[in-house]
Structure formats: structure tokens, C-alpha cells
Design an enzyme around this catalytic site. Structure first.
Site, PDB file in Angstrom:
ATOM      1  N   SER A 125       0.828  -1.206   0.000  1.00  0.00           N
ATOM      2  CA  SER A 125       0.000   0.000   0.000  1.00  0.00           C
ATOM      3  C   SER A 125       0.861   1.255   0.000  1.00  0.00           C
ATOM      4  O   SER A 125       1.958   1.270   0.578  1.00  0.00           O
ATOM      5  CB  SER A 125      -0.859  -0.017   1.261  1.00  0.00           C
ATOM      6  OG  SER A 125      -1.433   1.235   1.493  1.00  0.00           O
ATOM      7  N   TYR A 150      -1.709  -1.496  10.963  1.00  0.00           N
ATOM      8  CA  TYR A 150      -1.955  -1.959   9.593  1.00  0.00           C
ATOM      9  C   TYR A 150      -0.795  -1.542   8.689  1.00  0.00           C
ATOM     10  O   TYR A 150      -0.213  -2.350   7.963  1.00  0.00           O
ATOM     11  CB  TYR A 150      -3.280  -1.389   9.062  1.00  0.00           C
ATOM     12  CG  TYR A 150      -3.378  -1.419   7.562  1.00  0.00           C
ATOM     13  CD1 TYR A 150      -3.623  -2.610   6.895  1.00  0.00           C
ATOM     14  CD2 TYR A 150      -3.171  -0.265   6.799  1.00  0.00           C
ATOM     15  CE1 TYR A 150      -3.678  -2.655   5.508  1.00  0.00           C
ATOM     16  CE2 TYR A 150      -3.215  -0.291   5.417  1.00  0.00           C
ATOM     17  CZ  TYR A 150      -3.464  -1.477   4.778  1.00  0.00           C
ATOM     18  OH  TYR A 150      -3.495  -1.513   3.411  1.00  0.00           O
ATOM     19  N   LYS A 154       2.274  -3.823   6.699  1.00  0.00           N
ATOM     20  CA  LYS A 154       2.636  -3.810   5.267  1.00  0.00           C
ATOM     21  C   LYS A 154       4.156  -3.617   5.122  1.00  0.00           C
ATOM     22  O   LYS A 154       4.802  -4.265   4.306  1.00  0.00           O
ATOM     23  CB  LYS A 154       1.893  -2.707   4.517  1.00  0.00           C
ATOM     24  CG  LYS A 154       0.412  -2.991   4.340  1.00  0.00           C
ATOM     25  CD  LYS A 154       0.162  -4.146   3.386  1.00  0.00           C
ATOM     26  CE  LYS A 154      -1.275  -4.595   3.365  1.00  0.00           C
ATOM     27  NZ  LYS A 154      -1.501  -5.890   2.724  1.00  0.00           N
TER      28      LYS A 154
HETATM   29  C1  UD1 Z   1      -7.189   4.654   3.637  1.00  0.00           C
HETATM   30  C2  UD1 Z   1      -6.195   4.233   4.683  1.00  0.00           C
HETATM   31  C3  UD1 Z   1      -4.982   3.660   4.000  1.00  0.00           C
HETATM   32  C4  UD1 Z   1      -5.388   2.495   3.102  1.00  0.00           C
HETATM   33  C5  UD1 Z   1      -6.412   2.984   2.094  1.00  0.00           C
HETATM   34  C6  UD1 Z   1      -6.924   1.820   1.292  1.00  0.00           C
HETATM   35  C7  UD1 Z   1      -6.583   5.759   6.589  1.00  0.00           C
HETATM   36  C8  UD1 Z   1      -6.056   6.896   7.365  1.00  0.00           C
HETATM   37  N1  UD1 Z   1      -5.846   5.366   5.527  1.00  0.00           N
HETATM   38  O1  UD1 Z   1      -6.578   5.683   2.884  1.00  0.00           O
HETATM   39  O2  UD1 Z   1      -4.043   3.219   4.943  1.00  0.00           O
HETATM   40  O3  UD1 Z   1      -4.260   2.007   2.413  1.00  0.00           O
HETATM   41  O4  UD1 Z   1      -7.520   3.579   2.790  1.00  0.00           O
HETATM   42  O5  UD1 Z   1      -7.887   2.212   0.372  1.00  0.00           O
HETATM   43  O6  UD1 Z   1      -7.623   5.204   6.898  1.00  0.00           O
HETATM   44  N2  UD1 Z   1     -13.231  10.722   3.205  1.00  0.00           N
HETATM   45  C9  UD1 Z   1     -14.251  11.568   3.592  1.00  0.00           C
HETATM   46  N3  UD1 Z   1     -15.373  11.008   4.153  1.00  0.00           N
HETATM   47  C10 UD1 Z   1     -15.515   9.664   4.335  1.00  0.00           C
HETATM   48  C11 UD1 Z   1     -14.464   8.811   3.928  1.00  0.00           C
HETATM   49  C12 UD1 Z   1     -13.323   9.367   3.375  1.00  0.00           C
HETATM   50  O7  UD1 Z   1     -14.161  12.772   3.422  1.00  0.00           O
HETATM   51  O8  UD1 Z   1     -16.550   9.229   4.876  1.00  0.00           O
HETATM   52  C13 UD1 Z   1     -12.009  11.307   2.603  1.00  0.00           C
HETATM   53  C14 UD1 Z   1     -10.782  11.096   3.448  1.00  0.00           C
HETATM   54  O9  UD1 Z   1     -10.602  12.160   4.338  1.00  0.00           O
HETATM   55  C15 UD1 Z   1      -9.693  11.039   2.376  1.00  0.00           C
HETATM   56  C16 UD1 Z   1     -10.395  10.477   1.148  1.00  0.00           C
HETATM   57  O10 UD1 Z   1     -11.788  10.639   1.388  1.00  0.00           O
HETATM   58  O11 UD1 Z   1      -9.263  12.314   2.078  1.00  0.00           O
HETATM   59  C17 UD1 Z   1     -10.101   9.025   0.927  1.00  0.00           C
HETATM   60  O12 UD1 Z   1     -10.321   8.321   2.127  1.00  0.00           O
HETATM   61  P1  UD1 Z   1     -10.198   6.739   2.216  1.00  0.00           P
HETATM   62  O13 UD1 Z   1     -10.997   6.116   1.143  1.00  0.00           O
HETATM   63  O14 UD1 Z   1     -10.462   6.331   3.612  1.00  0.00           O
HETATM   64  O15 UD1 Z   1      -8.679   6.462   1.826  1.00  0.00           O
HETATM   65  P2  UD1 Z   1      -7.322   6.999   2.493  1.00  0.00           P
HETATM   66  O16 UD1 Z   1      -7.574   7.820   3.667  1.00  0.00           O
HETATM   67  O17 UD1 Z   1      -6.505   7.599   1.404  1.00  0.00           O
END
Ligand code: UD1
Length: 339
Positions: A125, A150, A154
Site C-alpha cells: 500500500s 496496519y 505492510k
Molecule cells: C485509507 C487508509 C490507507 C489504506 C487505504 C486503502 C486511513 C487513514 N488510511 O486511505 O491506509 O491504504 O484507505 O484504500 O484510513 N473521506 C471523507 N469522508 C468519508 C471517507 C473518506 O471525506 O466518509 C475522505 C478522506 O478524508 C480522504 C479520502 O476521502 O481524504 C479518501 O479516504 P479513504 O478512502 O479512507 O482512503 P485513504 O484515507 O486515502
């Protein structure tokens, strides 16, 4: 050529990769304990490919059961997806994560070496880079101190692979995914998490379908073009294609035995949270119920990949963008909810 063992073959990325491998003529078996997956995905894979994939419902931590699989099958290559992957849960249950992800990796590698498996592909990842200083992130970007068990699992698994194949007749690829999303174009398989999803794309589609009240946008005050976080969303079928290409690359013997090569798998294009919402609204023709809320602890403002190395060495070039991701993720959500 012997068989390709796909661990986590009933899971999200594993199932899509099985389809791509089969369509490229590989004979595959799956190993999946159904902890976060459902055996019915194997019927769907058969519908898409016309091929039956046998799954061993074995837990990687059960070394004895795992060894039996290696005794029964002639395994030439392993693509290792099976792992726990919820960042928040890993903070709550670090021992569970370390036992599952790291002990599982050790057992699998031990069996692979004992049985002279030639190639190993690991599902890693971009989280290993942490909050990178410069963007886009290349494979040379330094590994950061892990923010969660997690993420640490990795990093450790990557290291276990590199160290344990050294001087052995095995070659490996460590594939660092950015943000996997979307579903197979047939809409017969997709992401089916057993626990409520927390990643952006499945949250958007759940809100869209009405199974969740609203999406909370975690912060609109970041230093980005619209204030929301930027991520590099990569279509799961482009990821699947990268695994097949990584396997072909290893088979082509461009690496010397004992060598492992790292590849970033992203599109190179960042999408903000608000742009992702907008893209869903365009494909669905609907309005998404969302509100701006506080930043989520541990989130980084922006992350996207430089995938030049995968393009040059694997001949991999992702074909789909955020629109195809949203269209297939949304189509799949509707299929799952029989709408
Ligand atoms: C997350 C994990 C990362 C993992 C990846 C796999 C965390 C901190 N990181 O990454 O370790 O490898 O998923 O796909 O959990 N967002 C919102 N509202 C929501 C959900 C997400 O605004 O309800 C935003 C988040 O702030 C972020 C973006 O959407 O900016 C993507 O979020 P997410 O899909 O959880 O991925 P990551 O945070 O990049």
C-alpha cells in the site's frame, strides 16, 4: 507452468485479479478463510470466465493446513492479498493485525520456499510512504514511520519478502496500491465488505443508495484546489491487470533470482473528495447528501502516484479514471441492493 495461488481470492482485489489471470490463461487456485469475504464470489467468477476456481478455506495462521495445500498442489507463483486492512481497527486490535498479517506472511513464505515457488507478488500500500514531502510519490520516496499497526504490517511484510528470498530461487514484486475502487464492468463482482465501509467510494455509493444517511467530508480547509483531500483512485480492474503484468514480468526472468522489485500502482492523477462526489453525481444524475465536517485524524492533505516505473517495466498503463470508477461502483451498489 504450475498453478497460481491467490490468497484472499474471494476478497475485493483478489477476486478481480482471479478474473484477469484466468482470462490470460493462468490456472489458478484460491485460499481464503471467508473472514471478510463470501464464497458466492466464486460462482460469479465462473459466470464471468466460464472457469471453476477451487478455494481452500484455510487461515494462513494455520501452518499445518497451509502446508497441506502446498503438498496437494503444484504452485509456481503466489499472489498474496489475504490480510486485515482496516486502519482504525488495527489501532484497536494491534495483536490481531500483527498475528494475522505478519504470522500469515511468515507461514506463507516458509511454505513457498520449502516448495520451490518461483514467484511472489505482494499486495502492499502507498500507506508505507506516510505523509510524503514531495508529490507525486515515486518508489524512491522514503518509507515513513508507520502511523498504524496496519501500515506497519505492510512495511514488515515487504521486508520479510525481501529478506527471505535473498539468495533463493525466487523473484518478487511488491505492489503499492494507491486508492483501489470500482467494480468489474459486468457488475457481477465488486467490493462487498462485511463490515461497514470507511473508504470514500463505497461510502458515497452507500449514501447514494440510501443505506447511510449522509457523507461527511473530512475537512475543506486543506491547502488543495478546493480545500478537500486529494487521493489517487485506481480502478480495481486496472489493478488486476497490473498483477497479471507483474506475473508476466517475473516469468520473463528480467530479475535475477533473489531479487524483489517495488512498483507504485496509481493513475498519477489526484482527485479531491468534492470532485469524487461531483463525479458520482454526474454518473447517477442524483444529488449526494453530504456535509462538511472536521478533519479525520491521521489524514494527509494529498497523495498521488508516479507510476512511470510500472509503465516502463511492466508495460502497465491504467485505462480508467474516476468516472469509470464511479460508474462501476455505483452500478455494483445497485446490483447488490437489487435496484
Ligand atoms: C485509507 C487508509 C490507507 C489504506 C487505504 C486503502 C486511513 C487513514 N488510511 O486511505 O491506509 O491504504 O484507505 O484504500 O484510513 N473521506 C471523507 N469522508 C468519508 C471517507 C473518506 O471525506 O466518509 C475522505 C478522506 O478524508 C480522504 C479520502 O476521502 O481524504 C479518501 O479516504 P479513504 O478512502 O479512507 O482512503 P485513504 O484515507 O486515502
Amino acid at each position: 507452468m504450475g498453478k497460481v495461488l491467490v490468497t484472499g481470492g474471494c476478497g475485493y482485489i483478489g477476486s478481480h485479479t482471479l478474473v484477469d489471470l484466468i482470462e490470460n490463461g493462468y490456472e489458478c487456485i484460491s485460499l481464503d478463510n471467508y473472514l471478510n469475504s463470501d464464497p458466492s464470489v466464486l460462482d460469479q467468477i465462473k459466470e464471468i470466465t466460464g472457469k471453476e476456481v477451487h478455494n481452500y478455506p484455510v487461515d494462513l495462521v494455520d501452518k499445518e493446513a497451509l502446508s497441506k495445500v502446498f503438498q496437494e498442489e503444484e504452485i509456481e507463483a503466489i499472489i498474496h492479498f489475504a490480510a486485515l486492512k482496516a486502519v482504525g481497527e488495527s489501532v484497536e486490535k494491534p495483536i490481531v493485525y500483527y498475528r494475522n498479517n505478519i504470522e500469515g506472511q511468515i507461514n506463507l513464505m516458509e511454505c513457498a520456499l520449502q516448495h520451490n515457488v518461483s514467484h511472489f507478488i505482494f499486495s502492499s500500500s502507498c500507506t508505507v510512504y506516510g505523509k510524503a514531502e514531495t508529490l507525486p510519490v515515486t518508489e524512491e520516496t522514503p518509507i515513513a514511520s508507520a502511523e498504524s499497526p496496519y501500515g506497519y504490517s505492510k512495511q514488515v511484510c515487504e521486508r520479510i519478502i525481501v529478506d527471505s528470498i535473498h539468495n533463493k530461487n525466487m523473484t518478487a514484486c511488491l505492489l503499492r496500491y494507491f486508492n483501489p475502487a470500482g467494480a468489474h464492468e459486468s457488475l457481477k463482482i465488486g467490493e462487498s465488505p462485511i463490515n461497514p465501509p470507511q473508504n470514500l467510494v463505497p461510502v458515497i455509493t452507500e449514501v447514494g443508495i440510501g443505506n447511510r444517511k449522509e457523507l461527511k467530508v473530512f475537512g475543506d480547509d486543506y491547502d488543495t484546489r478546493d480545500g478537500s483531500c486529494i487521493r489517487d483512485y485506481i480502478h480495481v480492474m486496472d489493478l488486476a491487470d497490473a498483477h497479471t503484468k507483474a506475473l508476466k514480468f517475473l516469468e520473463s526472468k528480467q530479475l535475477v533470482e533473489g531479487q524483489a522489485e517495488v512498483f507504485n500502482l496509481g493513475t498519477g492523477k489526484g482527485t479531491t473528495v468534492l470532485e469524487a462526489i461531483n463525479s458520482w453525481e454526474e454518473v447517477s444524475g442524483d444529488c449526494l447528501n453530504y456535509s462538511i465536517s472536521n478533519r479525520r485524524a491521521g489524514d494527509i492533505p494529498a497523495m498521488f502516484a508516479d507510476y512511470t516505473k510500472a509503465k516502463e517495466k511492466l508495460g502497465w498503463d491504467p485505462k480508467r479514471g474516476i468516472r469509470e470508477i464511479m460508474a462501476t461502483a455505483w452500478g455494483w451498489e445497485k446490483v447488490r441492493n437489487k435496484m
